[in-house]
Design an enzyme around this catalytic site. Structure first.
Site, mmCIF file in Angstrom:
data_model
loop_
_atom_site.group_PDB
_atom_site.id
_atom_site.type_symbol
_atom_site.label_atom_id
_atom_site.label_comp_id
_atom_site.label_asym_id
_atom_site.label_seq_id
_atom_site.Cartn_x
_atom_site.Cartn_y
_atom_site.Cartn_z
ATOM 1 N N MET A 1 0.874 -1.305 -0.206
ATOM 2 C CA MET A 1 -0.064 -0.047 0.034
ATOM 3 C C MET A 1 0.953 1.226 -0.051
ATOM 4 O O MET A 1 0.441 2.180 0.385
ATOM 5 C CB MET A 1 -0.963 -0.020 1.173
ATOM 6 N N HIS B 1 9.446 -3.174 3.610
ATOM 7 C CA HIS B 1 8.853 -3.724 2.241
ATOM 8 C C HIS B 1 10.021 -3.761 1.388
ATOM 9 O O HIS B 1 10.142 -4.815 0.665
ATOM 10 C CB HIS B 1 8.381 -2.382 1.659
ATOM 11 N N ASP C 1 2.565 -9.193 8.979
ATOM 12 C CA ASP C 1 1.053 -9.257 8.942
ATOM 13 C C ASP C 1 0.781 -10.703 9.076
ATOM 14 O O ASP C 1 0.444 -11.403 7.948
ATOM 15 C CB ASP C 1 0.610 -8.647 7.750
ATOM 16 N N SER D 1 6.648 -0.008 10.020
ATOM 17 C CA SER D 1 5.375 -0.078 9.399
ATOM 18 C C SER D 1 5.232 1.496 8.760
ATOM 19 O O SER D 1 5.602 2.450 9.466
ATOM 20 C CB SER D 1 4.366 -0.213 10.570
HETATM 21 P P1 AMP Z 1 1.528 -2.861 3.511
HETATM 22 O O1 AMP Z 1 2.063 -1.839 2.735
HETATM 23 O O2 AMP Z 1 1.446 -2.536 4.737
HETATM 24 O O3 AMP Z 1 0.403 -3.620 2.938
HETATM 25 O O4 AMP Z 1 2.763 -4.162 3.273
HETATM 26 C C1 AMP Z 1 2.943 -4.836 2.104
HETATM 27 C C2 AMP Z 1 3.717 -6.028 2.539
HETATM 28 O O5 AMP Z 1 4.909 -5.577 3.219
HETATM 29 C C3 AMP Z 1 2.881 -7.011 3.299
HETATM 30 O O6 AMP Z 1 3.007 -8.298 2.898
HETATM 31 C C4 AMP Z 1 3.577 -6.452 4.828
HETATM 32 O O7 AMP Z 1 3.480 -7.900 5.501
HETATM 33 C C5 AMP Z 1 4.904 -6.385 4.478
HETATM 34 N N1 AMP Z 1 5.760 -5.602 5.473
HETATM 35 C C6 AMP Z 1 5.237 -4.438 6.036
HETATM 36 N N2 AMP Z 1 5.600 -4.337 7.187
HETATM 37 C C7 AMP Z 1 7.090 -5.136 7.229
HETATM 38 C C8 AMP Z 1 8.134 -5.144 8.185
HETATM 39 N N3 AMP Z 1 8.338 -4.431 9.023
HETATM 40 N N4 AMP Z 1 8.953 -6.386 7.819
HETATM 41 C C9 AMP Z 1 8.649 -7.099 6.835
HETATM 42 N N5 AMP Z 1 7.674 -7.184 6.038
HETATM 43 C C10 AMP Z 1 6.614 -5.899 6.200
#
Ligand code: AMP
Length: 296
Positions: free
Chosen positions: A31, A38, A159, A193
């Protein structure tokens, strides 16, 4: 130069062209508001595939709170630069209308009958706190898989429950191969995050209690504590002491997801928390007894 595409139809053509020439495509759905967590997924996708591509789409289907959706940080240009730096070949975005052409009602919504059933891993914890969240996640991720048809897709263990829901989805449709990557943390222990950008300095300090509480429960596990309710209470106690608003603090068996916390002694355990620090909702988790990154 990274290819930037603002229409999923163009992204589909770009990916099809590479696949048809025999190349493998690795995919990381996001996102946006990208951080090193990421990027760790993207680096792995770059290393393990001929091409890596990333989607940046703040998916309205998975937000149950309109103000949360509105406040979610966005920085597409910054994201594209970071992605270029780690060797990502293509980044794409789109609108809900472009992802579901001709399928939205006059008020711009997708009919609830069109939502993908996220399956049993969606029950409890995040699924219980965020009504409709995993239906929204499963619906967009299925569509993203249809656009990219990747050989491998990369997700973060951060997640935890989402990774289970997506693994079920990938199994049902016969691909892609889902790869779950370790949680990347700041030096304080705070899990990276996109929402961390919304924390004030004081809140950021308090937010460290999520990872600290998980460490405390991990230490208790290593000393022999096995009772799910007791470990859950210890987790909650450590969070509440710092004054954050706990949404859940519970244990699960990582090999057998259950909507409710299992009763009695556990052979294996993952501890999961969601808490609001100021107005910001944060989640974190830790697989107990196997080392900080969950690998063992
Ligand atoms: P998001 O943009 O929050 O939807 O995350 C995109 C992807 O990045 C998802 O698969 C999350 O689990 C992963 N992600 C987010 N934060 C972290 C983190 N701190 N370590 C590893 N993967 C992450």
């Amino acid at each position: 130069m990274i290819e930037r595409l603002a229409d999923p139809a163009e992204a589909r053509a770009w990916c099809a062209e590479r696949r048809e020439s025999g190349a493998s495509v690795g995919f990381v759905p996001t996102m946006g508001a990208l951080h090193i967590g990421h990027l760790s997924l993207v680096e792995r996708a770059v290393a393990e595939n001929d091409f890596a591509c990333v989607s940046v789409f703040v998916n309205p289907l998975q937000f149950d709170d309109p103000s949360d959706l509105e406040c979610y940080p966005r920085d597409f240009e910054g994201d594209a630069r970071l992605l270029e730096g780690v060797g990502c070949a293509m980044v794409f975005t789109g609108t809900l209308e472009q992802f579901f052409p001709g399928e939205l009602s006059a008020d711009g919504a997708l009919a609830s009958a069109r939502l993908v059933d996220p399956g049993p891993a969606a029950e409890g914890l995040e699924g219980a706190c965020r009504s409709g969240h995993f239906g929204g996640v499963a619906t967009i991720v299925e569509r993203l898989f249809e656009v990219v048809e990747p050989e491998r897709a990369y997700f973060g263990r951060k997640d935890y429950q989402q990774a289970l829901v997506i693994a079920d989805l990938a199994r049902r449709r016969g691909g892609p191969r889902g790869i779950v990557c370790d949680i990347v943390r700041e030096s304080s222990g705070l899990a990276c995050s996109s929402r961390n950008a919304l924390l004030t300095d004081g809140e950021r300090e308090r937010a460290v209690c999520l990872s600290r509480s998980l460490e405390t429960v991990d230490a208790a596990w290593r000393e022999g504590a096995r009772d799910a309710a007791l470990l859950g209470a210890l987790l909650r106690e450590n969070l509440e002491r710092v004054g954050v608003e706990v949404e859940y603090a519970e244990l699960r068996d990582p090999e057998r997801w259950s909507a409710a916390a299992p009763l009695g002694e556990l052979e294996r355990a993952v501890a999961l928390v969601a808490a609001r620090v100021g107005g910001v909702r944060l989640i974190d988790n830790r697989v107990l007894g196997v080392g900080g990154d969950g690998r063992g």
